[in-house]
Design an enzyme around this catalytic site. Structure first.
Site, mmCIF file in Angstrom:
data_model
loop_
_atom_site.group_PDB
_atom_site.id
_atom_site.type_symbol
_atom_site.label_atom_id
_atom_site.label_comp_id
_atom_site.label_asym_id
_atom_site.label_seq_id
_atom_site.Cartn_x
_atom_site.Cartn_y
_atom_site.Cartn_z
ATOM 1 C CB CYS A 13 -0.993 -0.017 1.162
ATOM 2 S SG CYS A 13 -0.264 0.022 2.809
ATOM 3 C CG ASN A 16 4.242 -1.627 5.286
ATOM 4 O OD1 ASN A 16 5.360 -1.922 5.684
ATOM 5 N ND2 ASN A 16 3.300 -2.516 5.197
ATOM 6 C CB CYS A 18 -3.914 1.806 6.985
ATOM 7 S SG CYS A 18 -3.665 3.334 7.918
ATOM 8 N NE ARG A 19 -4.562 1.512 1.795
ATOM 9 C CZ ARG A 19 -4.332 2.204 0.683
ATOM 10 N NH1 ARG A 19 -5.197 2.133 -0.306
ATOM 11 N NH2 ARG A 19 -3.255 2.956 0.573
ATOM 12 C CB SER A 20 0.110 -3.496 2.833
ATOM 13 O OG SER A 20 0.970 -2.601 3.473
ATOM 14 C CG ASP A 133 -5.215 6.010 2.445
ATOM 15 O OD1 ASP A 133 -5.297 5.604 3.616
ATOM 16 O OD2 ASP A 133 -4.376 6.845 2.059
#
Ligand code: 4NP
Length: 163
Positions: A13, A16, A18-20, A133
């Protein structure tokens, strides 16, 4: 994916945090539940440098912990030279991550948006496959991201275990 015993999966993401990291934790959790975690090397990184060295965002940690999912690691930035060789699959969270990866030389045939593995979304255009995001958003952003990541990781794992 051939000659190695394990399949390397890298989730990518922007920050690195939040999402990944969420995708990394969820994928490992699901692989472990199927007794298949030893078949994978799983990592995550960001295209950006801003959060290098930080633990995942507390909101990602919390939304995962409520489902018994632990988020490993600290943020690191993509290292194109090493990562594109070391990992079999490069999995960006959104179209911007995908473009940034391809610009950095990612192998097109091994780089695929996470949500393209969600069987419920088969046939949707790329523009509808972003994991948005959640960093600046409020409210249920992280819940929605968790649901998207979880469904897609289930599909990705099914796909890889069939290969
Ligand atoms: P991520 O979220 O890409 O899912 O880790 C973000 C975290 C921080 C920022 C952007 C996205 N930021 O601009 O600081």
């Amino acid at each position: 994916m051939g000659e190695r015993d394990t399949t390397g999966v890298l989730f990518v993401c922007l920050g690195n945090i939040c999402r990944s990291p969420l995708a990394q934790g969820v994928f490992l959790h699901r692989a472990r539940a199927r007794g298949a975690h030893h078949r994978f090397v799983v990592d995550s990184c960001g295209t950006g440098h801003w959060h290098v060295g930080k633990r995942p965002d507390p909101r990602s940690i919390e939304v995962a912990a409520r489902r018994g999912v632990e988020l490993p690691g600290r943020a690191r930035q993509l290292d194109p030279e090493r990562d594109f060789d070391a990992f079999d699959l490069i999995i960006p969270m959104d179209g911007e991550n995908l473009r940034d990866l391809l610009d950095a030389g990612a192998p097109r045939d091994r780089t695929r948006l996470l949500r393209s593995f969600d069987p419920a979304l088969a046939g949707r255009p790329t523009s509808e496959l972003d994991v948005p995001d959640p960093y600046y958003g409020a409210g249920d952003g992280f819940e929605r991201v968790y649901a998207m990541v979880d469904a897609a990781c289930a599909g990705l794992l099914d796909d890889l275990l069939r290969r």
